[in-house]
Design a protein around this motif. Sequence first.
Motif, short mmCIF file in Angstrom:
data_model
loop_
_atom_site.label_atom_id
_atom_site.label_comp_id
_atom_site.label_asym_id
_atom_site.label_seq_id
_atom_site.Cartn_x
_atom_site.Cartn_y
_atom_site.Cartn_z
N LYS A 70 -25.46 5.74 -2.22
CA LYS A 70 -25.56 6.18 -0.82
C LYS A 70 -25.08 5.10 0.14
O LYS A 70 -24.72 5.39 1.27
N GLY A 71 -25.12 3.85 -0.30
CA GLY A 71 -24.67 2.81 0.62
C GLY A 71 -24.69 1.46 -0.07
O GLY A 71 -25.17 1.33 -1.19
N GLY A 72 -24.14 0.45 0.62
CA GLY A 72 -24.12 -0.88 0.06
C GLY A 72 -22.84 -1.14 -0.71
O GLY A 72 -21.96 -0.27 -0.77
N SER A 73 -22.71 -2.32 -1.28
CA SER A 73 -21.48 -2.62 -1.99
C SER A 73 -21.76 -3.46 -3.22
O SER A 73 -22.75 -4.17 -3.31
N ILE A 74 -20.87 -3.30 -4.19
CA ILE A 74 -20.91 -4.12 -5.40
C ILE A 74 -19.53 -4.73 -5.51
O ILE A 74 -18.55 -4.00 -5.66
N SER A 75 -19.42 -6.05 -5.42
CA SER A 75 -18.08 -6.61 -5.55
C SER A 75 -18.03 -7.59 -6.71
O SER A 75 -19.00 -8.30 -6.99
N ILE A 76 -16.90 -7.58 -7.38
CA ILE A 76 -16.75 -8.38 -8.58
C ILE A 76 -15.50 -9.22 -8.44
O ILE A 76 -14.49 -8.77 -7.89
N THR A 77 -15.56 -10.46 -8.89
CA THR A 77 -14.38 -11.31 -8.92
C THR A 77 -13.78 -11.23 -10.31
O THR A 77 -14.45 -11.53 -11.29
N THR A 78 -12.53 -10.77 -10.40
CA THR A 78 -11.94 -10.57 -11.72
C THR A 78 -11.45 -11.88 -12.30
O THR A 78 -11.43 -12.91 -11.61
N LYS A 79 -11.01 -11.80 -13.56
CA LYS A 79 -10.46 -12.99 -14.22
C LYS A 79 -9.29 -13.55 -13.44
O LYS A 79 -9.07 -14.74 -13.38
N GLY A 80 -8.52 -12.64 -12.80
CA GLY A 80 -7.35 -13.09 -12.04
C GLY A 80 -7.72 -13.59 -10.67
O GLY A 80 -6.84 -13.95 -9.88
N GLY A 81 -8.99 -13.58 -10.30
CA GLY A 81 -9.40 -14.09 -9.00
C GLY A 81 -9.43 -13.05 -7.90
O GLY A 81 -9.78 -13.34 -6.76
N GLU A 82 -9.10 -11.81 -8.24
CA GLU A 82 -9.11 -10.73 -7.27
C GLU A 82 -10.55 -10.29 -7.02
O GLU A 82 -11.37 -10.30 -7.94
N VAL A 83 -10.87 -9.90 -5.80
CA VAL A 83 -12.21 -9.38 -5.54
C VAL A 83 -12.13 -7.87 -5.40
O VAL A 83 -11.40 -7.36 -4.56
N LEU A 84 -12.85 -7.15 -6.29
CA LEU A 84 -12.78 -5.69 -6.28
C LEU A 84 -14.14 -5.13 -5.90
O LEU A 84 -15.17 -5.64 -6.32
N ASN A 85 -14.11 -4.06 -5.10
CA ASN A 85 -15.35 -3.42 -4.73
C ASN A 85 -15.56 -2.21 -5.65
O ASN A 85 -14.89 -1.19 -5.52
N ILE A 86 -16.47 -2.36 -6.59
CA ILE A 86 -16.57 -1.35 -7.65
C ILE A 86 -16.87 0.04 -7.11
O ILE A 86 -16.27 1.02 -7.53
N ASN A 87 -17.75 0.14 -6.13
CA ASN A 87 -18.08 1.49 -5.68
C ASN A 87 -17.05 2.10 -4.74
O ASN A 87 -17.21 3.22 -4.30
N LYS A 88 -15.96 1.37 -4.48
CA LYS A 88 -14.87 1.97 -3.71
C LYS A 88 -13.74 2.46 -4.64
O LYS A 88 -12.86 3.17 -4.22
N LEU A 89 -13.80 2.06 -5.90
CA LEU A 89 -12.75 2.46 -6.84
C LEU A 89 -13.07 3.82 -7.42
O LEU A 89 -14.24 4.21 -7.51
N SER A 90 -12.02 4.54 -7.84
CA SER A 90 -12.27 5.81 -8.52
C SER A 90 -12.73 5.50 -9.94
O SER A 90 -12.51 4.41 -10.45
N ILE A 91 -13.35 6.49 -10.56
CA ILE A 91 -13.91 6.25 -11.90
C ILE A 91 -12.80 5.88 -12.88
O ILE A 91 -12.99 5.07 -13.78
#
Lengths: 332, 285, 335
Positions: A70-91
Amino acid sequence: MPKNILSVENLNGGYEVFVGRRRVFVHAVDDVTFSLHNNEVLGVAGESGCGKSTLAKMIYGAIIPPLLVKGGSISITTKGGEVLNINKLSIDEVRRKIWWIEISYIPQNSMNVLNPLKRIKDQFIDVFRYHGIKMDKTETVEHLRDTLTTLGLPPEVINAYPHQLSGGMRQRVVIALSLVFNPRIILADEPTTAVDVVTQRTILSLLKEWRENNKSSLVLISHDMSVHAYMDDRIAIMYAGNVVELGSSLDIFKEPLHPYTRALIESLIRKGDKSIRKGLAGQPPDLINPPPGCRFHPRCPYVMNICRSEEPVTTFLDNDRYVRCWLYTSSR
Amino acid sequence: MAYVYRFKELALRPKFLIPLTLFTGLLVYAFIYTATININPGRWYYAPPAQPPNPSYPFGTTSMGQDLFLLVPMALRNTIVISFVAAVISVLIAWGIGSTAALSSTVARSALMTLVDIVCVLPGLPLLMVIFYTWRDHLTIPLIGIIMGLIGWAFPARAVYAMVSSLRQRTFIYTSYFSGLAIYKIVIKDFIPFLLRYLMINLVSTMTWAIGNEVTTSIFGAMKMEEVTIGTTIHWAMYYQAILLGVWWWLAIPVVFLVSFVLSLYVLMVEIDRYIFARARVTWG
Amino acid sequence: MHPVARYILQRGSLALLVVWIGLTVTFVVSRLMPFNAAELLISRLISQGVALTGEEIEAMKKQLLELYGLDKPVVEQYLVFLRNYMVTGEMGPSFAFFPTSVRDVISKALPWSLLLLIMASVVSWFIGNGIGILAALTKRRRISNILENVAIAFQPIPFAVLAISFLIFYALVLKLPIPSGGYMITGSPVEMLLYMSRRAAFPLMILVMFGWFGSFVSMKAVALKMREEDFIIYSFLQGAPTGSIRYMIFRNSILPQFTILVLGLSRVFIGSLLVEYIFNYPGIGYILQGAIANADYNLMLGVLFFATIATAVATFILDLVYPLIDPRIRYPGQG
């Protein structure tokens, strides 16, 4: 200052289910904030039904209806150094970019999650195939032999079918599977619930050793406080969808602050202690209609008036330790 | 555990009431109406031959001058009797063998199950045909059913075996036992719903199996052909080229009645299963 | 012993046991006939054999008496019977197809029946399972539910009734001719097979049309349950693409279905006998009808025996395929 590789901010979510014809929302994860450092073990503890597994699913990005964020964010720093927001990505993006490559997952009943009709080596080769990773078959099999040997399995195992192995061996194979791409985060959801204490110890030691060698991080979800005491660097205590206390495991075991944490730790058996263990009276609250104010107040021995009407705020004791309880707000 | 039977909900469902009405109607037509007929509807030429359905002969007549309105209920009655007798006999044998196998030692169990496997593989139909044909002068309607029952028990026996052996290992029975429930109460509360459910399913499935065999053997002519059954009616219709001569009702009317009987029986079973025995399902291992 | 060898030995001896029991049943039936079969057959031989010379009739008479051997004790009769059926294949003359012997009549018809039986059960099994897995995996719930309701409605209706209904529809509504002939065709094996397949297409179509419901319904149920299995969810979380997951569900659901294929053979056999007769296909069913219409007891007993052999052999062939698809038979483990 340790580097964060995963941070969760104000995460809210739960399940949408139908009770008869009425649609209700089970608020399983409520305003959860924490971060996972590089090279650590973070434990998530709590009774069953407190939202641990839901939190795990959300972190893993397996958000499939009826589960909703419903809200909030989960962000992950990948091996390549990119920061991805998991709950904004499609499955599908999560599947290709995150699963098994960045985060891998050890399921609850890991003895029974292998496909009964495939040889162990083919189950490994399949994981390469799922992620479109090119590999040389003979070389991979050679590499597998080594990996399995380090996990204490005879090399013939790669040609066996799951039903030919014992439960403990299968569990090791599952651990080996989750380590195949050297992910930086491993998510283990009650990895040792269904096994006897001896196997439990072996498996936990294996995980611990591997993690220390690879400098990866482990999120360990378990209701068992002794597992946490053995494994964790830091612990998050969950109650009814909230993280009520978070801190280094040393601090938490030495000086639990939240009354719920205290109850959990008091239920542990300690060397030399002969007193009868106290349990916590009552049941975890109904997540469809949580009690007002602090969700723990109906069971709390230190309950105050404010607890019955207002939700406690997060109180930081230092940079890495917080508690959500009115007992500690008033003092500051 | 208190077992919940949802009789009231079941009785109010149109999906239950419609087949129930049809089923009762067919039974009345087949058993009560035929008792009021004072001629033998299988005799020839008591009606004008090959009449299409009309006000005085609602289902038409055959080329042999039989009134289908009288012939069909008689045929349906005999077919129902055959299939019911066959079902009762074979279910009795199946329960005997299946539950003995499930409850006995390894040796006896594997011997019995090998026997069941063999009888499953043996082609029952040609055997039935040879038996019926060679003894056709001595057959009566119940006897036909009994012979079918003696041959068709293997498939229900497998089902009973699987059910009983899975029931044996169910934890709730141990729970009841260890919580001090009396044995007869365990039987009533924990076993009976399962047993009744499988009894019902076995009965219905063997009945449809027996109906199929009755029709098939009769079509081949390997039956006591003077007895009026749905199968022999179809046989004579084909023998006298009903399709070629355009007397289609001779074939269609018995088929329609048989299909309505089988389907209403089946739907009744499914609905009863859903509302009365919903909790008595055994998940197959 | 290698587990596969043990498995094959086990299934093979079961097949032999089936054949032996079938033979014994045939023997019992033949001796329990409510009349003296040998004498009845001899009197019919004399009335039918007008074209035969006295010597030939005498030879046949002797053969029949020997075949039934009614003057000898039962045990000896039984042994002679076993030898005749299993070793020499001597089952006496057929009256329906006089003067051909029962052995020749049946051995002509048997390949036709076996072809139809195996093709019908295999094809309808594949079609039923194929549609079943699609129905379980599709997102179009409505179509799959309609299909399931149709299948459930058709499933309890006896095959004979369906076949007769189809015959009415085919001959009266579509007004199409029913193919016939082909019984005495000879030629090279390849030509024969081609011809037989062409000839089998029509009865096969009918058997398949009404034969796929069972495997459809059970496949759908098994696959829906399989979707929730732990190892399927685990491979989803491993990042398996949808296609791989679907294949895995299919591969694992097909195993229990295989038992249905094997056990269903004798039921398909009933259907194929009937279809052969109604739609003039020159197999065992067609012969059986001729035997009944002509009170040809010898041929009936022969058909009974060969029907047993046919289902036993077909079951054994299918049994042999099973270890190929289930590694748990090839490599038994600790479970």
